[in-house]
Design an enzyme around this catalytic site. Structure first.
Site, short mmCIF file in Angstrom:
data_model
loop_
_atom_site.label_atom_id
_atom_site.label_comp_id
_atom_site.label_asym_id
_atom_site.label_seq_id
_atom_site.Cartn_x
_atom_site.Cartn_y
_atom_site.Cartn_z
N LYS A 152 5.38 22.59 -77.81
CA LYS A 152 3.97 22.87 -78.11
C LYS A 152 3.80 23.03 -79.61
O LYS A 152 4.30 24.00 -80.19
CB LYS A 152 3.47 24.14 -77.41
CG LYS A 152 1.94 24.24 -77.51
CD LYS A 152 1.39 25.61 -77.19
CE LYS A 152 1.30 26.53 -78.37
NZ LYS A 152 0.43 26.08 -79.47
N ALA B 155 4.98 39.15 -84.87
CA ALA B 155 4.20 39.71 -83.76
C ALA B 155 4.23 38.77 -82.56
O ALA B 155 4.38 39.22 -81.41
CB ALA B 155 2.76 39.95 -84.21
N THR B 156 4.14 37.46 -82.82
CA THR B 156 4.21 36.49 -81.72
C THR B 156 5.59 36.56 -81.07
O THR B 156 5.72 36.47 -79.85
CB THR B 156 3.95 35.07 -82.24
OG1 THR B 156 2.80 35.10 -83.09
CG2 THR B 156 3.73 34.09 -81.12
N GLU C 244 12.76 32.40 -84.35
CA GLU C 244 12.85 32.17 -85.80
C GLU C 244 11.54 32.68 -86.38
O GLU C 244 10.51 32.01 -86.27
CB GLU C 244 12.99 30.67 -86.09
CG GLU C 244 14.24 30.05 -85.53
CD GLU C 244 15.45 30.33 -86.38
OE1 GLU C 244 15.30 30.88 -87.48
OE2 GLU C 244 16.56 30.01 -85.94
N CYS D 219 8.90 30.31 -94.44
CA CYS D 219 9.47 31.58 -94.03
C CYS D 219 10.60 32.02 -94.96
O CYS D 219 10.94 33.19 -94.98
CB CYS D 219 9.96 31.46 -92.59
SG CYS D 219 10.99 30.02 -92.37
N GLU E 155 5.00 40.07 -95.26
CA GLU E 155 4.98 38.64 -95.54
C GLU E 155 3.54 38.20 -95.86
O GLU E 155 2.64 38.37 -95.04
CB GLU E 155 5.48 37.87 -94.32
CG GLU E 155 5.59 36.38 -94.55
CD GLU E 155 6.12 35.63 -93.33
OE1 GLU E 155 5.68 35.91 -92.22
OE2 GLU E 155 6.99 34.76 -93.52
P1 NAD Z 1 2.17 32.01 -85.01
O1 NAD Z 1 3.13 33.02 -84.50
O2 NAD Z 1 0.76 32.40 -85.16
O3 NAD Z 1 2.17 30.71 -84.11
C1 NAD Z 1 3.36 30.04 -83.81
C2 NAD Z 1 3.22 29.35 -82.47
O4 NAD Z 1 3.16 30.34 -81.45
C3 NAD Z 1 1.97 28.49 -82.34
O5 NAD Z 1 2.31 27.28 -81.67
C4 NAD Z 1 1.08 29.34 -81.45
O6 NAD Z 1 0.16 28.61 -80.69
C5 NAD Z 1 2.09 30.02 -80.56
N1 NAD Z 1 1.65 31.26 -79.94
C6 NAD Z 1 0.80 32.18 -80.44
N2 NAD Z 1 0.65 33.18 -79.55
C7 NAD Z 1 1.40 32.89 -78.47
C8 NAD Z 1 1.66 33.55 -77.23
N3 NAD Z 1 1.10 34.71 -76.91
N4 NAD Z 1 2.50 32.94 -76.36
C9 NAD Z 1 3.09 31.77 -76.65
N5 NAD Z 1 2.86 31.10 -77.80
C10 NAD Z 1 2.04 31.66 -78.71
O7 NAD Z 1 2.83 31.53 -86.36
P2 NAD Z 1 2.20 30.49 -87.40
O8 NAD Z 1 1.08 31.24 -88.04
O9 NAD Z 1 1.96 29.17 -86.78
O10 NAD Z 1 3.42 30.27 -88.40
C11 NAD Z 1 3.65 31.10 -89.46
C12 NAD Z 1 4.78 32.06 -89.15
O11 NAD Z 1 5.95 31.34 -88.76
C13 NAD Z 1 5.17 32.84 -90.35
O12 NAD Z 1 5.35 34.20 -90.03
C14 NAD Z 1 6.50 32.24 -90.78
O13 NAD Z 1 7.33 33.05 -91.50
C15 NAD Z 1 7.07 31.82 -89.48
N6 NAD Z 1 8.07 30.75 -89.67
C16 NAD Z 1 9.38 31.04 -89.47
C17 NAD Z 1 10.36 30.08 -89.65
C18 NAD Z 1 11.81 30.39 -89.42
O14 NAD Z 1 12.61 29.48 -89.36
N7 NAD Z 1 12.20 31.63 -89.27
C19 NAD Z 1 9.99 28.80 -90.03
C20 NAD Z 1 8.64 28.52 -90.22
C21 NAD Z 1 7.70 29.52 -90.03
#
Ligand code: NAD
Length: 458
Positions: free
Chosen positions: A156, A211-212, A230, A264, A360
């Site tokens: 997704k 949080a997610t 991640e 990230c 962050e």
């Molecule tokens: P997000 O957590 O808002 O969304 C990520 C994904 O989770 C999206 O596809 C979203 O639709 C889905 N999602 C949201 N709520 C959900 C739920 N309740 N159940 C299942 N799926 C759900 O994150 P974002 O804003 O898209 O990305 C930014 C974040 O990602 C930043 O915090 C960043 O640091 C992190 N990130 C981490 C890495 C890593 O490798 N550690 C890499 C890239 C980004």
């Protein structure tokens, strides 16, 4: 079926519309995956490897188109999106090789009168939930090990950025066996949540916010699903007095502002030694002021684009507004008339407890702090909830080794930041940055389960 508008963040114009899938539509994808699983379980490592090689070739052959799509959908400069394509193809080729190289203990007589052997088996149906900052590459980091290990997979993309993954899978339609790799589009709730809760899915891998991640871990618990997280980061760049300030300033330009700091592992906290601090700022300020910001469509020389959404722009500006007592040395405001830009920003006079140091920001904002000695540098570097990546800048090998040992981060770079990543090496966090590794042989282990079989010899 309801629809999701997809927007170009550099212009705020709608550029596409994709299905906003319901839980029932996700269930239909899971049913297709279930149907595809038995045949895929029978595929040999060689056959799985060949699929991944084909996918790599398709990605490479269509790299320019995919980079253009990614640039328009994420608002990232072409130099950024073009850079990701060969690397993503290489990730797939690495996993094509890894598919044929799964390791385990040798079979042997560990119990008298029995021969034991280890089987490393796929989990079955696995799900990958992707973020918006590197939409295609993060999907590749999940599908490479997922398919190589023998699973069928449902991905997704983030609701804001589905286009490059959808196009890639469309280009690969003829080579992917029916149901083996599917994409579902939609919001986190219900589409993502249904993947997390579905009893037939054995693992969910998220790249996303902390949080997610916590929510997904909790929602995966009732089905005892494996979870691979991640999450966010707050990477320190520890600059000791013996570092070259000019080289560090160039390093910060990439570490802090690449992809508008929406990374990230972005180097968002510079911790500089008492003697190098002033010289570093002297070099850094003109470097950051010179970053060319604009709509990526305006030319190949644009170095930094907008943030992904208006909410993200407001969130980043909110951190700056609340940073009482801090000095904004460069930037600090929006840029241009349209789109969701924030200027590349440097903030000084911040304290270790300040929100802008602890949380962050996920934008083009770098704080610079002056530490008193090496112990304070390491203490401050570790003193955040996150633990994804860090860097150390020094010409002293012993100092570097000591810092590498003490820093609580899943990746530590010495005299560079952000760029030294490779398919063979793991990427993943400590502490609130999550658990599980992407890339490398370690990520193959995440997507497999171990079986012990014991044979009585008489
Ligand atoms: P997000 O957590 O808002 O969304 C990520 C994904 O989770 C999206 O596809 C979203 O639709 C889905 N999602 C949201 N709520 C959900 C739920 N309740 N159940 C299942 N799926 C759900 O994150 P974002 O804003 O898209 O990305 C930014 C974040 O990602 C930043 O915090 C960043 O640091 C992190 N990130 C981490 C890495 C890593 O490798 N550690 C890499 C890239 C980004």
């Amino acid at each position: 079926m309801s629809a999701l508008d997809v927007v170009n963040p550099a212009t705020a114009e709608t550029i596409a519309s994709v299905p906003n899938m319901s839980a029932e539509e996700v269930d239909e994808a899971v049913a297709r995956a279930k149907k595809a699983l038995p045949a895929w379980l029978d595929a040999t490592p060689k056959e799985r490897s060949e699929l991944l090689y084909r996918l790599a070739q398709i990605l490479e052959d269509n790299a320019e188109e995919l980079a253009q799509i990614e640039s328009r959908n994420v608002g990232k400069p072409l130099m950024v999106s073009r850079d990701e394509m060969p690397f993503s193809a290489d990730n797939l080729r690495f996993f094509a090789g890894a598919a044929r190289n799964l390791e385990g203990k040798s079979a042997g007589e560990y119990i008298k009168g029995y021969t034991s052997l280890i089987r490393r088996e796929p989990i079955g149906i696995v799900a990958g939930i992707c973020p918006w900052n590197y939409p295609l590459m993060m999907a590749v980091w999940k599908l490479g090990p997922g398919l190589a290990a023998g699973n069928v997979q449902i991905l997704k993309p983030a609701e804001q950025t589905p286009l490059s993954l959808l196009r890639f899978v469309e280009l690969a339609r003829d080579v992917i066996p029916e149901g083996v790799l599917q994409v579902v589009t939609g919001d986190g709730v219900p589409a993502g949540q249904r993947l997390v809760e579905h009893p037939d899915i054995g693992l969910v891998s998220l790249t996303g916010d902390v949080a997610t991640g916590k929510l997904i871990a909790a929602n995966a618990a009732p089905t005892l699903k494996r979870v691979h997280l991640e999450l966010g980061g707050k990477a320190p760049m520890v600059v000791f007095d013996d570092a070259d300030p000019e080289a560090v300033a160039e390093g910060i330009k990439i570490a802090g502002y690449w992809n508008s700091g929406q990374d990230c592992t972005a180097g968002s906290r510079v911790l500089a030694g008492p003697k190098v601090y002033d010289a570093l700022l002297e070099h850094l300020v003109p470097v950051v002021e010179a970053i060319k910001v604009g709509d990526p469509a305006d030319g190949d020389d644009v170095e930094m684009g907008p943030l992904i959404t208006r909410e993200q722009q407001e969130r980043v500006l909110g951190f700056l507004e609340r940073a009482n007592g801090a000095s904004i040395v460069v930037g600090g405001a929006t840029h241009g008339e349209r789109g969701w830009f924030v200027q590349p920003t440097i903030v000084t006079n911040v304290g270790q407890e300040d929100e802008i140091v602890q949380k962050e920001v996920f934008g083009p904002v770098v704080t610079v702090q002056r530490f008193a000695d090496d112990d304070e540098a390491i203490r401050w570097a570790n003193d955040v909830p996150y633990g994804l990546a860090a860097s150390v800048w020094t010409s002293d090998v012993a100092r570097a080794l000591n810092a590498v040992r003490k820093l609580q981060f899943g990746t530590v770079w010495v005299n560079d930041h952000l760029l030294p990543i490779t398919s063979e090496m793991p990427h993943g966090g400590y502490k609130s940055s999550g658990y599980g590794k992407d890339m490398s042989a370690y990520s193959m282990e995440e997507y497999t389960q171990i079986k012990h079989a014991a044979f009585k010899l008489s």
